[in-house]
Design an enzyme around this catalytic site. Structure first.
Site, PDB file in Angstrom:
ATOM      1  N   VAL A 104       5.081   6.001   0.860  1.00  0.00           N
ATOM      2  CA  VAL A 104       4.352   5.130  -0.429  1.00  0.00           C
ATOM      3  C   VAL A 104       4.368   6.356  -1.495  1.00  0.00           C
ATOM      4  O   VAL A 104       3.698   6.202  -2.160  1.00  0.00           O
ATOM      5  CB  VAL A 104       3.478   5.222   0.051  1.00  0.00           C
ATOM      6  CG1 VAL A 104       3.843   3.848   0.840  1.00  0.00           C
ATOM      7  CG2 VAL A 104       2.399   5.981   1.054  1.00  0.00           C
ATOM      8  N   ASP A 105       5.225   7.400  -0.950  1.00  0.00           N
ATOM      9  CA  ASP A 105       4.589   8.732  -2.006  1.00  0.00           C
ATOM     10  C   ASP A 105       5.596   8.775  -3.172  1.00  0.00           C
ATOM     11  O   ASP A 105       4.919   9.225  -4.360  1.00  0.00           O
ATOM     12  CB  ASP A 105       5.457   9.934  -1.967  1.00  0.00           C
ATOM     13  CG  ASP A 105       6.707  10.401  -1.384  1.00  0.00           C
ATOM     14  OD1 ASP A 105       6.989   9.297  -1.623  1.00  0.00           O
ATOM     15  OD2 ASP A 105       6.549  10.267   0.253  1.00  0.00           O
ATOM     16  N   HIS A 126       6.444  -0.251   2.293  1.00  0.00           N
ATOM     17  CA  HIS A 126       5.094  -0.364   2.460  1.00  0.00           C
ATOM     18  C   HIS A 126       4.391  -0.083   1.067  1.00  0.00           C
ATOM     19  O   HIS A 126       2.932   0.639   1.376  1.00  0.00           O
ATOM     20  CB  HIS A 126       4.999   0.603   3.286  1.00  0.00           C
ATOM     21  CG  HIS A 126       5.747   0.671   4.916  1.00  0.00           C
ATOM     22  ND1 HIS A 126       5.551   1.791   5.400  1.00  0.00           N
ATOM     23  CD2 HIS A 126       5.856  -0.875   5.860  1.00  0.00           C
ATOM     24  CE1 HIS A 126       6.320   0.925   7.046  1.00  0.00           C
ATOM     25  NE2 HIS A 126       6.097  -0.532   6.442  1.00  0.00           N
ATOM     26  N   CYS A 134      -6.246  -5.047  -8.148  1.00  0.00           N
ATOM     27  CA  CYS A 134      -8.132  -5.648  -7.796  1.00  0.00           C
ATOM     28  C   CYS A 134      -7.537  -7.108  -6.394  1.00  0.00           C
ATOM     29  O   CYS A 134      -6.740  -7.339  -6.347  1.00  0.00           O
ATOM     30  CB  CYS A 134      -8.419  -5.963  -9.476  1.00  0.00           C
ATOM     31  SG  CYS A 134      -9.125  -7.279  -9.006  1.00  0.00           S
ATOM     32  N   CYS A 156     -13.136  -7.503 -13.989  1.00  0.00           N
ATOM     33  CA  CYS A 156     -13.460  -8.714 -13.158  1.00  0.00           C
ATOM     34  C   CYS A 156     -14.702  -8.823 -12.577  1.00  0.00           C
ATOM     35  O   CYS A 156     -15.270 -10.123 -12.029  1.00  0.00           O
ATOM     36  CB  CYS A 156     -12.464  -9.898 -12.493  1.00  0.00           C
ATOM     37  SG  CYS A 156     -11.712  -8.989 -11.279  1.00  0.00           S
ATOM     38  N   THR A 194      12.244   9.354  10.403  1.00  0.00           N
ATOM     39  CA  THR A 194      11.904   8.016  10.645  1.00  0.00           C
ATOM     40  C   THR A 194      11.707   8.296  12.103  1.00  0.00           C
ATOM     41  O   THR A 194      12.368   8.346  12.939  1.00  0.00           O
ATOM     42  CB  THR A 194      12.109   7.212  10.135  1.00  0.00           C
ATOM     43  OG1 THR A 194      10.842   6.238  10.286  1.00  0.00           O
ATOM     44  CG2 THR A 194      13.595   6.813  10.063  1.00  0.00           C
ATOM     45  N   SER A 195      10.465   7.908  12.749  1.00  0.00           N
ATOM     46  CA  SER A 195      10.099   7.784  14.106  1.00  0.00           C
ATOM     47  C   SER A 195      11.247   5.957  14.813  1.00  0.00           C
ATOM     48  O   SER A 195      10.739   6.003  15.640  1.00  0.00           O
ATOM     49  CB  SER A 195       8.819   7.772  14.642  1.00  0.00           C
ATOM     50  OG  SER A 195       7.861   6.538  13.668  1.00  0.00           O
TER      51      SER A 195
HETATM   52  P1  NAD Z   1       6.529   9.032  11.248  1.00  0.00           P
HETATM   53  O1  NAD Z   1       5.102  10.162  10.680  1.00  0.00           O
HETATM   54  O2  NAD Z   1       5.978   8.009  12.369  1.00  0.00           O
HETATM   55  O3  NAD Z   1       7.825   9.795  11.512  1.00  0.00           O
HETATM   56  C1  NAD Z   1       8.148  11.251  11.191  1.00  0.00           C
HETATM   57  C2  NAD Z   1       9.736  11.412  11.269  1.00  0.00           C
HETATM   58  O4  NAD Z   1       9.697  12.290  10.425  1.00  0.00           O
HETATM   59  C3  NAD Z   1       9.074  11.862  13.035  1.00  0.00           C
HETATM   60  O5  NAD Z   1      10.386  11.258  13.469  1.00  0.00           O
HETATM   61  C4  NAD Z   1       9.957  13.590  12.827  1.00  0.00           C
HETATM   62  O6  NAD Z   1      10.045  13.833  13.612  1.00  0.00           O
HETATM   63  C5  NAD Z   1      10.863  13.319  11.557  1.00  0.00           C
HETATM   64  N1  NAD Z   1      10.398  14.825  10.374  1.00  0.00           N
HETATM   65  C6  NAD Z   1       9.951  15.288  10.512  1.00  0.00           C
HETATM   66  N2  NAD Z   1      10.373  16.784   9.693  1.00  0.00           N
HETATM   67  C7  NAD Z   1      11.477  16.482   9.188  1.00  0.00           C
HETATM   68  C8  NAD Z   1      11.823  16.501   7.822  1.00  0.00           C
HETATM   69  N3  NAD Z   1      11.927  18.104   7.331  1.00  0.00           N
HETATM   70  N4  NAD Z   1      13.563  16.032   7.910  1.00  0.00           N
HETATM   71  C9  NAD Z   1      14.007  14.762   8.350  1.00  0.00           C
HETATM   72  N5  NAD Z   1      12.730  14.269   9.500  1.00  0.00           N
HETATM   73  C10 NAD Z   1      12.029  14.930   9.396  1.00  0.00           C
HETATM   74  O7  NAD Z   1       6.543   8.652   9.652  1.00  0.00           O
HETATM   75  P2  NAD Z   1       7.648   6.981   9.608  1.00  0.00           P
HETATM   76  O8  NAD Z   1       8.550   6.789  10.605  1.00  0.00           O
HETATM   77  O9  NAD Z   1       7.469   6.809   8.152  1.00  0.00           O
HETATM   78  O10 NAD Z   1       6.151   6.192   9.836  1.00  0.00           O
HETATM   79  C11 NAD Z   1       5.160   5.941   9.549  1.00  0.00           C
HETATM   80  C12 NAD Z   1       4.322   5.543   8.534  1.00  0.00           C
HETATM   81  O11 NAD Z   1       3.630   6.358   7.669  1.00  0.00           O
HETATM   82  C13 NAD Z   1       5.299   4.824   7.357  1.00  0.00           C
HETATM   83  O12 NAD Z   1       4.917   3.678   7.403  1.00  0.00           O
HETATM   84  C14 NAD Z   1       4.728   5.333   6.054  1.00  0.00           C
HETATM   85  O13 NAD Z   1       4.885   3.945   5.007  1.00  0.00           O
HETATM   86  C15 NAD Z   1       3.234   5.467   6.731  1.00  0.00           C
HETATM   87  N6  NAD Z   1       3.206   7.273   5.706  1.00  0.00           N
HETATM   88  C16 NAD Z   1       4.274   7.682   4.807  1.00  0.00           C
HETATM   89  C17 NAD Z   1       3.989   9.082   4.105  1.00  0.00           C
HETATM   90  C18 NAD Z   1       4.588   9.036   2.223  1.00  0.00           C
HETATM   91  O14 NAD Z   1       4.858   8.087   2.085  1.00  0.00           O
HETATM   92  N7  NAD Z   1       5.297  10.389   2.541  1.00  0.00           N
HETATM   93  C19 NAD Z   1       3.444  10.427   4.535  1.00  0.00           C
HETATM   94  C20 NAD Z   1       2.552   9.665   5.946  1.00  0.00           C
HETATM   95  C21 NAD Z   1       3.102   8.370   6.522  1.00  0.00           C
HETATM   96 ZN    ZN Z   2      -9.935  -8.239 -11.420  1.00  0.00          ZN
END
Ligand code: NAD
Ligand code: ZN
Length: 252
Positions: A104-105, A126, A134, A156, A194-195
């Protein structure tokens, strides 16, 4: 298989692919200084996002939820895309690429804009931390414009909330439809940082594999990643540029 062999195999598959699906998670942005949820520096350690990132939590304790999102927003506003984000933007210039971005960054979107890549290829499944809206009338505001404390209110009289998708909320049906289509059509999937635990977005990977297509995983921690066929074990900032480097200058 050595890293060089895995990279060579992944590059070959990428060269042969016309259509690529990328599932991107928090690990993609970690090297930009944004903590993941589950890692050692994970957000889960200081807070319990499953208790804060829900509509019920926001109804019960909007101040705490807003404090947490402001804290996250401060990290995001200071962050810049890294070489891995830029490499994905280059990939989008060379191949038909759809990204299901769980982050979401907004950093990947920023890299796309800087490269002149078509931002419609990135689905913010996400939502975004850069805006709030709002709950009553839907009016949208930039995070940076909002007061530094308290629960921001709309003109509002309604309450503003971060424009992210919370646990228990539905994904945009258009995003779900595109995910389903890519699950059937993609020649290759790339799971970056991603996990693959958060559904339904993660469900696209098994769909691609069922068709005998390869899922390439970019992740330093095999045990913390989802299912895959070809493993690039390391950080996104180093491995994504290595993966796409020789695609440049080729025909899509
Ligand atoms: P997660 O936190 O579950 O998993 C992160 C994954 O990234 C792990 O598998 C980890 O081993 C791996 N990882 C760590 N360092 C890394 C690197 N340098 N390069 C590549 N991989 C690396 O994250 P997810 O699967 O995105 O799910 C969690 C939820 O958290 C998502 O829905 C997301 O919306 C949200 N989230 C977003 C942010 C963001 O926007 N940056 C930050 C935290 C969580
Ligand atoms: Zn409003």
């Amino acid at each position: 298989m050595t890293e060089d062999e895995a990279l060579a195999a992944a590059r070959r598959l990428l060269r042969e692919s016309r259509r690529v699906l990328v599932l991107a998670g928090a690990g993609l942005s970690r090297e930009s200084g944004i903590p993941t949820f589950r890692g050692e520096d994970g957000l889960w350690r200081r807070f319990r996002p499953e208790e804060l990132a829900t509509p019920g939590a926001f109804a019960r304790m909007p101040e705490q939820v807003w404090d947490w999102y402001r804290w996250r927003w401060e990290r995001v506003r200071e962050a810049r895309p890294h070489a891995g984000h830029r490499a994905l933007a280059r990939l989008a210039m060379c191949r038909r690429t759809t990204v299901a971005n769980q982050n979401v960054d907004g950093l990947l979107e920023e890299a796309y804009a800087a490269a002149g890549a078509d931002g419609r290829g990135v689905m913010a499944v996400h939502g975004t931390l850069r805006r709030a809206h709002c709950q009553r009338c839907g009016a949208s505001r930039e995070m940076g414009e909002l007061p530094a404390a308290g629960v921001p209110a709309c003109s509002c009289g309604g309450r503003l909330r971060p424009s992210v998708v919370w646990f228990g909320e539905e994904l945009d049906p258009l995003h779900l439809a595109r995910l389903a289509e890519e699950g059937e059509e993609a020649d290759l999937a790339l799971a970056v940082g991603t996990s693959a635990l958060v559904w339904p977005a993660a469900g696209v990977l098994p769909r691609v594999r069922r068709r005998g297509r390869t899922v390439v995983v970019v992740n330093p921690d095999r045990d913390a990643a989802g299912p895959g066929d070809l493993w690039l074990e390391g950080g996104a900032a180093r491995l994504l540029p290595a993966l796409v480097e020789d695609l440049d200058g080729e025909d899509a």
